[in-house]
Design a protein around this motif. Structure first.
Motif, PDB file in Angstrom:
ATOM      1  N   MET A  97      26.380 160.294   2.426  1.00  0.00           N
ATOM      2  CA  MET A  97      26.743 161.498   1.682  1.00  0.00           C
ATOM      3  C   MET A  97      27.342 161.089   0.327  1.00  0.00           C
ATOM      4  SD  MET A  97      25.871 163.837   3.850  1.00  0.00           S
ATOM      5  CE  MET A  97      26.636 165.389   3.577  1.00  0.00           C
ATOM      6  N   VAL A  98      26.948 161.829  -0.698  1.00  0.00           N
ATOM      7  CA  VAL A  98      27.395 161.530  -2.060  1.00  0.00           C
ATOM      8  C   VAL A  98      27.787 162.851  -2.730  1.00  0.00           C
ATOM      9  CG1 VAL A  98      26.776 160.459  -4.256  1.00  0.00           C
ATOM     10  CG2 VAL A  98      25.770 159.588  -2.152  1.00  0.00           C
ATOM     11  N   ASN A  99      28.864 162.834  -3.505  1.00  0.00           N
ATOM     12  CA  ASN A  99      29.316 164.012  -4.240  1.00  0.00           C
ATOM     13  C   ASN A  99      28.555 164.105  -5.563  1.00  0.00           C
ATOM     14  OD1 ASN A  99      31.170 164.541  -2.214  1.00  0.00           O
ATOM     15  ND2 ASN A  99      32.816 163.437  -3.244  1.00  0.00           N
ATOM     16  N   ILE A 100      27.680 165.099  -5.661  1.00  0.00           N
ATOM     17  CA  ILE A 100      26.764 165.256  -6.785  1.00  0.00           C
ATOM     18  C   ILE A 100      27.156 166.464  -7.627  1.00  0.00           C
ATOM     19  CG2 ILE A 100      24.352 165.714  -7.418  1.00  0.00           C
ATOM     20  CD1 ILE A 100      24.698 162.992  -6.200  1.00  0.00           C
ATOM     21  N   VAL A 101      27.232 166.273  -8.935  1.00  0.00           N
ATOM     22  CA  VAL A 101      27.460 167.367  -9.865  1.00  0.00           C
ATOM     23  C   VAL A 101      26.132 167.939 -10.344  1.00  0.00           C
ATOM     24  CG1 VAL A 101      28.402 167.984 -12.131  1.00  0.00           C
ATOM     25  CG2 VAL A 101      29.696 166.494 -10.608  1.00  0.00           C
ATOM     26  N   ASP A 102      25.164 167.034 -10.601  1.00  0.00           N
ATOM     27  CA  ASP A 102      23.893 167.488 -11.175  1.00  0.00           C
ATOM     28  C   ASP A 102      22.823 166.423 -10.970  1.00  0.00           C
ATOM     29  OD1 ASP A 102      22.147 169.135 -12.588  1.00  0.00           O
ATOM     30  OD2 ASP A 102      22.941 168.606 -14.565  1.00  0.00           O
ATOM     31  N   VAL A 103      21.587 166.870 -10.875  1.00  0.00           N
ATOM     32  CA  VAL A 103      20.410 166.006 -10.926  1.00  0.00           C
ATOM     33  C   VAL A 103      19.515 166.627 -11.987  1.00  0.00           C
ATOM     34  CG1 VAL A 103      18.387 165.127  -9.700  1.00  0.00           C
ATOM     35  CG2 VAL A 103      20.579 165.338  -8.491  1.00  0.00           C
ATOM     36  N   PHE A 104      19.184 165.855 -13.028  1.00  0.00           N
ATOM     37  CA  PHE A 104      18.379 166.415 -14.114  1.00  0.00           C
ATOM     38  C   PHE A 104      17.442 165.357 -14.673  1.00  0.00           C
ATOM     39  CE2 PHE A 104      22.199 164.750 -16.050  1.00  0.00           C
ATOM     40  CZ  PHE A 104      21.806 164.214 -17.258  1.00  0.00           C
ATOM     41  N   TYR A 105      16.440 165.806 -15.408  1.00  0.00           N
ATOM     42  CA  TYR A 105      15.392 164.941 -15.944  1.00  0.00           C
ATOM     43  C   TYR A 105      15.464 164.949 -17.464  1.00  0.00           C
ATOM     44  CZ  TYR A 105      10.651 162.939 -16.203  1.00  0.00           C
ATOM     45  OH  TYR A 105       9.558 162.139 -16.426  1.00  0.00           O
ATOM     46  N   SER A 106      15.481 163.749 -18.057  1.00  0.00           N
ATOM     47  CA  SER A 106      15.545 163.644 -19.509  1.00  0.00           C
ATOM     48  C   SER A 106      15.073 162.250 -19.910  1.00  0.00           C
ATOM     49  CB  SER A 106      16.980 163.901 -19.994  1.00  0.00           C
ATOM     50  OG  SER A 106      17.009 164.025 -21.402  1.00  0.00           O
ATOM     51  N   ILE A 107      15.367 161.882 -21.148  1.00  0.00           N
ATOM     52  CA  ILE A 107      15.121 160.510 -21.590  1.00  0.00           C
ATOM     53  C   ILE A 107      16.462 159.791 -21.663  1.00  0.00           C
ATOM     54  CG2 ILE A 107      13.020 161.040 -22.884  1.00  0.00           C
ATOM     55  CD1 ILE A 107      14.839 160.725 -25.455  1.00  0.00           C
ATOM     56  N   GLN A 108      16.409 158.488 -21.431  1.00  0.00           N
ATOM     57  CA  GLN A 108      17.613 157.679 -21.615  1.00  0.00           C
ATOM     58  C   GLN A 108      17.844 157.563 -23.113  1.00  0.00           C
ATOM     59  OE1 GLN A 108      20.600 156.546 -21.385  1.00  0.00           O
ATOM     60  NE2 GLN A 108      20.264 155.408 -19.491  1.00  0.00           N
ATOM     61  N   GLY A 109      19.032 157.925 -23.555  1.00  0.00           N
ATOM     62  CA  GLY A 109      19.335 157.911 -24.978  1.00  0.00           C
ATOM     63  C   GLY A 109      20.205 156.755 -25.408  1.00  0.00           C
ATOM     64  N   GLU A 110      20.516 155.843 -24.473  1.00  0.00           N
ATOM     65  CA  GLU A 110      21.484 154.787 -24.765  1.00  0.00           C
ATOM     66  C   GLU A 110      21.010 153.435 -24.249  1.00  0.00           C
ATOM     67  OE1 GLU A 110      25.048 156.130 -22.821  1.00  0.00           O
ATOM     68  OE2 GLU A 110      25.095 157.997 -23.953  1.00  0.00           O
ATOM     69  N   GLY A 111      21.407 152.380 -24.947  1.00  0.00           N
ATOM     70  CA  GLY A 111      21.226 151.024 -24.461  1.00  0.00           C
ATOM     71  C   GLY A 111      19.801 150.520 -24.478  1.00  0.00           C
ATOM     72  N   ALA A 112      19.557 149.488 -23.675  1.00  0.00           N
ATOM     73  CA  ALA A 112      18.282 148.779 -23.672  1.00  0.00           C
ATOM     74  C   ALA A 112      17.128 149.640 -23.174  1.00  0.00           C
ATOM     75  CB  ALA A 112      18.391 147.516 -22.820  1.00  0.00           C
ATOM     76  N   GLN A 113      17.415 150.681 -22.410  1.00  0.00           N
ATOM     77  CA  GLN A 113      16.358 151.519 -21.852  1.00  0.00           C
ATOM     78  C   GLN A 113      16.171 152.829 -22.633  1.00  0.00           C
ATOM     79  OE1 GLN A 113      16.702 151.714 -17.534  1.00  0.00           O
ATOM     80  NE2 GLN A 113      17.539 149.652 -17.512  1.00  0.00           N
ATOM     81  N   THR A 114      16.628 152.840 -23.869  1.00  0.00           N
ATOM     82  CA  THR A 114      16.473 154.033 -24.707  1.00  0.00           C
ATOM     83  C   THR A 114      15.005 154.450 -24.757  1.00  0.00           C
ATOM     84  OG1 THR A 114      18.396 153.545 -26.072  1.00  0.00           O
ATOM     85  CG2 THR A 114      16.703 154.922 -27.070  1.00  0.00           C
ATOM     86  N   GLY A 115      14.771 155.737 -24.569  1.00  0.00           N
ATOM     87  CA  GLY A 115      13.429 156.290 -24.655  1.00  0.00           C
ATOM     88  C   GLY A 115      12.708 156.376 -23.332  1.00  0.00           C
ATOM     89  N   VAL A 116      13.264 155.783 -22.269  1.00  0.00           N
ATOM     90  CA  VAL A 116      12.624 155.820 -20.951  1.00  0.00           C
ATOM     91  C   VAL A 116      12.917 157.161 -20.280  1.00  0.00           C
ATOM     92  CG1 VAL A 116      12.568 154.757 -18.650  1.00  0.00           C
ATOM     93  CG2 VAL A 116      12.770 153.318 -20.693  1.00  0.00           C
ATOM     94  N   ALA A 117      11.872 157.805 -19.755  1.00  0.00           N
ATOM     95  CA  ALA A 117      12.067 159.044 -18.991  1.00  0.00           C
ATOM     96  C   ALA A 117      12.777 158.688 -17.689  1.00  0.00           C
ATOM     97  CB  ALA A 117      10.726 159.707 -18.706  1.00  0.00           C
ATOM     98  N   CYS A 118      13.877 159.368 -17.403  1.00  0.00           N
ATOM     99  CA  CYS A 118      14.707 159.041 -16.241  1.00  0.00           C
ATOM    100  C   CYS A 118      15.173 160.308 -15.539  1.00  0.00           C
ATOM    101  CB  CYS A 118      15.959 158.278 -16.669  1.00  0.00           C
ATOM    102  SG  CYS A 118      15.665 156.692 -17.451  1.00  0.00           S
ATOM    103  N   VAL A 119      15.397 160.161 -14.241  1.00  0.00           N
ATOM    104  CA  VAL A 119      16.083 161.191 -13.467  1.00  0.00           C
ATOM    105  C   VAL A 119      17.548 160.766 -13.408  1.00  0.00           C
ATOM    106  CG1 VAL A 119      16.224 162.443 -11.301  1.00  0.00           C
ATOM    107  CG2 VAL A 119      14.013 161.545 -12.071  1.00  0.00           C
ATOM    108  N   PHE A 120      18.425 161.621 -13.891  1.00  0.00           N
ATOM    109  CA  PHE A 120      19.855 161.323 -13.911  1.00  0.00           C
ATOM    110  C   PHE A 120      20.523 161.979 -12.716  1.00  0.00           C
ATOM    111  CE2 PHE A 120      18.447 160.616 -18.167  1.00  0.00           C
ATOM    112  CZ  PHE A 120      19.239 159.591 -18.650  1.00  0.00           C
ATOM    113  N   VAL A 121      21.333 161.193 -12.030  1.00  0.00           N
ATOM    114  CA  VAL A 121      22.120 161.690 -10.905  1.00  0.00           C
ATOM    115  C   VAL A 121      23.578 161.564 -11.322  1.00  0.00           C
ATOM    116  CG1 VAL A 121      22.724 161.370  -8.480  1.00  0.00           C
ATOM    117  CG2 VAL A 121      20.368 160.943  -9.242  1.00  0.00           C
ATOM    118  N   ARG A 122      24.197 162.718 -11.624  1.00  0.00           N
ATOM    119  CA  ARG A 122      25.585 162.717 -12.096  1.00  0.00           C
ATOM    120  C   ARG A 122      26.517 162.907 -10.906  1.00  0.00           C
ATOM    121  NH1 ARG A 122      27.175 162.620 -16.742  1.00  0.00           N
ATOM    122  NH2 ARG A 122      25.388 163.637 -17.705  1.00  0.00           N
ATOM    123  N   LEU A 123      27.426 161.931 -10.721  1.00  0.00           N
ATOM    124  CA  LEU A 123      28.371 161.971  -9.623  1.00  0.00           C
ATOM    125  C   LEU A 123      29.692 162.592 -10.060  1.00  0.00           C
ATOM    126  CD1 LEU A 123      27.834 158.475  -7.971  1.00  0.00           C
ATOM    127  CD2 LEU A 123      26.549 160.590  -7.670  1.00  0.00           C
TER     128      LEU A 123
END
Length: 192
Positions: free
Chosen positions: A1-27
């Protein structure tokens, strides 16, 4: 079990993976209260979900890249969750302030964004990201040495660039080319 605030789809805007389409899981939750935090959602309401329930939400999106973010993900022992996602074919990246790297072991990529520049850790991550404002004590960053990529990210407003800090960070990277600029591309593009 994990406490989740949001799951959303976007691009990574930071760091070495900038521009990669990612699913973000916000805890949910953080051990710090940074004045410049641009993500207040980690302090709000959350759902406690099973790994399977989270996977069902992630699977709605076409990307096989997942970024676990927060708040502070390393408050939780995420090793089993990371392994679960990987067994389902996902590349798992985690963004952390370094509270407890042991809780993130097994992740494919760890971005470390230290907030205490007097106690920067040396191991447990793949890249560093320093959030920098014109008033930041950058001499502490300059004194830190590593072979891993170091990103300088302007301290921006919640939904928009802070142009004064952007200009300062550009000058900092130009003067110290061992650093890389990370501008939070999503804020420049106006995407979540």
């Amino acid at each position: 079990m994990v406490n989740i605030v949001d799951v959303f789809y976007s691009i990574q805007g930071e760091g070495a993976q900038t521009g990669v389409a990612c699913v973000f899981v916000r805890l949910y939750g953080c051990n710090l209260a940074c004045s410049f935090c641009d993500e207040p959602l980690h302090k709000g309401t959350y759902e406690t979900l099973s790994f399977e329930e989270i996977l069902a939400r992630i699977a709605r999106f076409p990307s096989r890249h997942v970024v676990i973010t927060g708040g502070e993900p390393s408050l939780y022992d995420l090793r089993a969750f990371i392994g679960f996602l990987q067994t389902h074919g996902y590349h798992v990246a985690v963004e952390t302030n370094g509270y407890d790297f042991a809780n993130l072991s097994g992740a494919n990529w760890v971005t470390y964004s230290p907030k205490d520049w007097d106690a920067i850790k040396q191991e447990g991550f793949d890249e560093l990201k320093f959030v920098v404002a014109r008033t930041s004590p950058v001499k502490k960053i300059l004194a830190f040495h590593t072979q891993k990529p170091v990103f300088i990210q302007p301290q921006n407003a919640k939904d928009a660039p802070d142009w004064d800090n952007v200009a300062f960070c550009i000058d900092l990277v130009k003067a110290h080319p061992q650093f890389h600029l990370s501008v939070q591309l999503h804020k420049f593009l106006g995407v979540a």
